[in-house]
Write a protein that holds these residues in place. Structure first.
Motif, PDB file in Angstrom:
ATOM      1  N   ILE B  67       9.318   5.233 -16.697  1.00 44.13           N
ATOM      2  CA  ILE B  67       8.577   4.178 -16.013  1.00 44.13           C
ATOM      3  C   ILE B  67       7.148   4.143 -16.521  1.00 44.13           C
ATOM      4  CG2 ILE B  67       7.867   3.289 -13.751  1.00 44.13           C
ATOM      5  CD1 ILE B  67      10.049   5.318 -12.621  1.00 44.13           C
ATOM      6  N   GLY B  68       6.712   2.991 -17.005  1.00 41.29           N
ATOM      7  CA  GLY B  68       5.352   2.828 -17.506  1.00 41.29           C
ATOM      8  C   GLY B  68       4.528   1.950 -16.601  1.00 41.29           C
ATOM      9  N   GLN B  69       3.252   1.906 -16.833  1.00 42.86           N
ATOM     10  CA  GLN B  69       2.240   1.154 -16.083  1.00 42.86           C
ATOM     11  C   GLN B  69       1.933   1.869 -14.764  1.00 42.86           C
ATOM     12  OE1 GLN B  69       0.207  -1.399 -16.504  1.00 42.86           O
ATOM     13  NE2 GLN B  69       0.907  -2.297 -18.422  1.00 42.86           N
ATOM     14  N   ASN B  72       3.073   0.542 -11.428  1.00 44.81           N
ATOM     15  CA  ASN B  72       4.539   0.545 -11.369  1.00 44.81           C
ATOM     16  C   ASN B  72       5.065   1.955 -11.057  1.00 44.81           C
ATOM     17  OD1 ASN B  72       6.967  -1.029 -11.746  1.00 44.81           O
ATOM     18  ND2 ASN B  72       7.222  -0.147 -13.797  1.00 44.81           N
ATOM     19  N   LEU B  75       4.421   2.495  -7.444  1.00 44.71           N
ATOM     20  CA  LEU B  75       5.417   1.746  -6.660  1.00 44.71           C
ATOM     21  C   LEU B  75       6.683   2.593  -6.510  1.00 44.71           C
ATOM     22  CD1 LEU B  75       6.231  -1.136  -5.472  1.00 44.71           C
ATOM     23  CD2 LEU B  75       7.138  -1.633  -7.762  1.00 44.71           C
ATOM     24  N   PHE B  76       7.093   3.196  -7.604  1.00 44.95           N
ATOM     25  CA  PHE B  76       8.285   4.054  -7.612  1.00 44.95           C
ATOM     26  C   PHE B  76       8.056   5.316  -6.779  1.00 44.95           C
ATOM     27  CE2 PHE B  76      10.307   7.757  -9.615  1.00 44.95           C
ATOM     28  CZ  PHE B  76      11.658   7.405  -9.555  1.00 44.95           C
ATOM     29  N   ARG B  80       9.674   6.921  -3.040  1.00 44.60           N
ATOM     30  CA  ARG B  80      10.374   8.206  -3.080  1.00 44.60           C
ATOM     31  C   ARG B  80       9.721   9.276  -2.209  1.00 44.60           C
ATOM     32  NH1 ARG B  80      13.078   6.130  -5.675  1.00 44.60           N
ATOM     33  NH2 ARG B  80      14.768   6.390  -7.126  1.00 44.60           N
ATOM     34  N   GLU B  88       9.445  -4.381   3.490  1.00 39.62           N
ATOM     35  CA  GLU B  88       9.165  -5.138   2.272  1.00 39.62           C
ATOM     36  C   GLU B  88       7.712  -5.628   2.258  1.00 39.62           C
ATOM     37  OE1 GLU B  88      11.024  -9.015   1.833  1.00 39.62           O
ATOM     38  OE2 GLU B  88      11.163  -8.703  -0.346  1.00 39.62           O
ATOM     39  N   ARG B  91       5.299  -2.727   1.673  1.00 39.28           N
ATOM     40  CA  ARG B  91       5.424  -2.228   0.305  1.00 39.28           C
ATOM     41  C   ARG B  91       4.696  -3.160  -0.674  1.00 39.28           C
ATOM     42  NH1 ARG B  91       9.389  -3.418  -3.087  1.00 39.28           N
ATOM     43  NH2 ARG B  91      10.556  -4.499  -1.455  1.00 39.28           N
ATOM     44  N   LEU B  92       4.898  -4.484  -0.486  1.00 49.27           N
ATOM     45  CA  LEU B  92       4.238  -5.458  -1.355  1.00 49.27           C
ATOM     46  C   LEU B  92       2.721  -5.468  -1.138  1.00 49.27           C
ATOM     47  CD1 LEU B  92       6.783  -8.407  -0.969  1.00 49.27           C
ATOM     48  CD2 LEU B  92       6.312  -7.189  -3.103  1.00 49.27           C
ATOM     49  N   TRP B  93       2.301  -5.289   0.106  1.00 47.93           N
ATOM     50  CA  TRP B  93       0.873  -5.275   0.420  1.00 47.93           C
ATOM     51  C   TRP B  93       0.165  -4.110  -0.265  1.00 47.93           C
ATOM     52  CZ3 TRP B  93      -3.528  -7.222   1.374  1.00 47.93           C
ATOM     53  CH2 TRP B  93      -4.550  -6.541   2.050  1.00 47.93           C
ATOM     54  N   HIS B  95       1.203  -2.446  -2.857  1.00 47.33           N
ATOM     55  CA  HIS B  95       1.253  -2.659  -4.307  1.00 47.33           C
ATOM     56  C   HIS B  95       0.193  -3.687  -4.736  1.00 47.33           C
ATOM     57  CE1 HIS B  95       2.967  -2.422  -8.252  1.00 47.33           C
ATOM     58  NE2 HIS B  95       3.389  -3.668  -8.261  1.00 47.33           N
ATOM     59  N   GLN B  96       0.051  -4.719  -3.944  1.00 50.16           N
ATOM     60  CA  GLN B  96      -0.979  -5.732  -4.203  1.00 50.16           C
ATOM     61  C   GLN B  96      -2.374  -5.095  -4.255  1.00 50.16           C
ATOM     62  OE1 GLN B  96      -0.673  -9.033  -1.468  1.00 50.16           O
ATOM     63  NE2 GLN B  96      -2.869  -9.411  -1.451  1.00 50.16           N
ATOM     64  N   LEU B  99      -2.762  -3.186  -7.443  1.00 47.13           N
ATOM     65  CA  LEU B  99      -2.991  -4.057  -8.598  1.00 47.13           C
ATOM     66  C   LEU B  99      -4.434  -4.567  -8.615  1.00 47.13           C
ATOM     67  CD1 LEU B  99       0.415  -5.973  -8.698  1.00 47.13           C
ATOM     68  CD2 LEU B  99      -0.415  -4.235 -10.292  1.00 47.13           C
TER      69      LEU B  99
END
Lengths: 235, 235
Positions: B67-69, B72, B75-76, B80, B88, B91-93, B95-96, B99
């Motif tokens: 897994i790169g970046q 990312n 996120l993984f 875990r 959902e 999780r998206l918040w 990650h946002q 970023l």
């Protein structure tokens, strides 16, 4: 449910990667800021979205969710509209590629804004020339060479093989934008990236994308967006 | 299974956001490139990983996945190791936000490399000074003001409330790095971000992080990484 896309109404910019995915998917959406009083609605969402405000456009309202950051929106849409693999590994791989495109987009923007996003281009022309020279001699070959290799190795029509993903749509936009911004440099470079050029053609010919590109929903490239045509930067 | 982290062995850089998450989680991992012949093992993975090569370090090998970046990888790992919300939307918040930190990290790097990553700092000092001035007058207040507001509104100890996420660890690193690179400017600015300063303290005091920071696994800041201390850029 209709999606609501919030992005600056006068440019393709980072919103375009989202628009391309929504259009390819045939998803129902409103490009809010292009409607009446749309920009002020967008600003209100940014200031007032209690708890989870987006830092910047684009962001997507999907029912109760408000999702910001281009690659994050595509992660969400990819899963919903079959524009990404279903396996965990495939999903992470496609997102990884999108984040690499995100990095490339920053570097494209920096060609005309090396001293930062707050100053006008006119106030940073000499450094823009230097940064652009480095971008084309070092960075474009590295980034596009990377995607070219992956595409050539995929053994299929698209980056992951036979099925289209949002990354293919974004790569279409990269080729399209570089052709607009740097017509001379890109023409000379295209012989090195035959697979990407072929991908660009295949994406442009897909019915939903073809209809979108011919519509008024596709904002023309201009000198306010990411890809800007400044003759003095085109070598 | 032991994770394998691949990153440049002599800098914190972008790998540090991953290291902090692995350390906080108490996950078993090898920092491959810091071991014997590690850098060449890393290069081999980049050249030879058929089909899904990473564009650049850091990348994480987790069983069969590579897994790169940075964002990312987080996120993984977040999913875990309970370093992210399970819903959902949550999780998206998170990650946002990560970023958005990614965008900030690029801008921090650009303070000393406005003309691009290929040239030495010594060859771009005057534009670096201009870019840094703009960074501190416009960008730092915008980015850190944004995170400060979210943290102040969270009503809890961490960005999403009472539970730690990988974003909290990354914000620790941002505060830590800005203190290293711009001690004078940051000292003056810290009165504007009391919540972030408090977060930094709380993270530093967490047992796993505290042990990590005191260990040799934490590479000291230096002038090859993202955060560089150049006196002439510190106002």
């Amino acid at each position: 449910m209709k999606y609501e896309l919030y992005y600056w109404p006068e440019i393709q910019g980072r919103g375009e990667y989202v628009r391309l995915a929504l259009e390819e998917a045939g998803a129902a959406y409103v490009d809010v800021a292009r409607g009446p009083r749309g920009t002020s609605a967008m600003m209100k969402m940014m200031d007032g979205h209690k708890g989870t405000p987006p830092f910047a456009p684009p962001f997507l309202k999907a029912g109760k969710l408000v999702i910001g950051q281009t690659a994050n929106i595509l992660l969400f849409l990819g899963a919903r509209h079959a524009l990404a693999p279903k396996t965990e590994g495939g999903r992470l791989w496609v997102h990884q590629l999108q984040l690499t495109i995100t990095d490339l987009v920053v570097e494209i923007h920096d060609t005309h804004h090396p001293l930062g996003p707050s100053l006008y281009y006119e106030d940073q022309k000499p450094p823009a020339k230097k940064r652009t020279a480095d971008f084309w001699s070092e960075r474009v070959p590295k980034y596009l060479g990377y995607f070219e290799q992956i595409l050539a190795d995929s053994g299929g029509t698209y980056v992951t093989g036979r099925r289209l993903t949002y990354v293919d749509l974004s790569l279409f936009q990269i080729v399209d934008g570089l052709r607009y911004a740097f017509p001379k440099r890109m023409k000379a470079f295209e012989t090195d990236i035959p697979s990407l050029v072929g991908l660009h053609e295949r994406i442009a010919a897909r019915p939903n994308i073809k209809a979108y590109l011919a519509s008024e929903r596709r904002i023309p490239f201009n000198e306010q967006g990411i890809f800007r045509r400044y003759r003095e930067l085109d070598g």
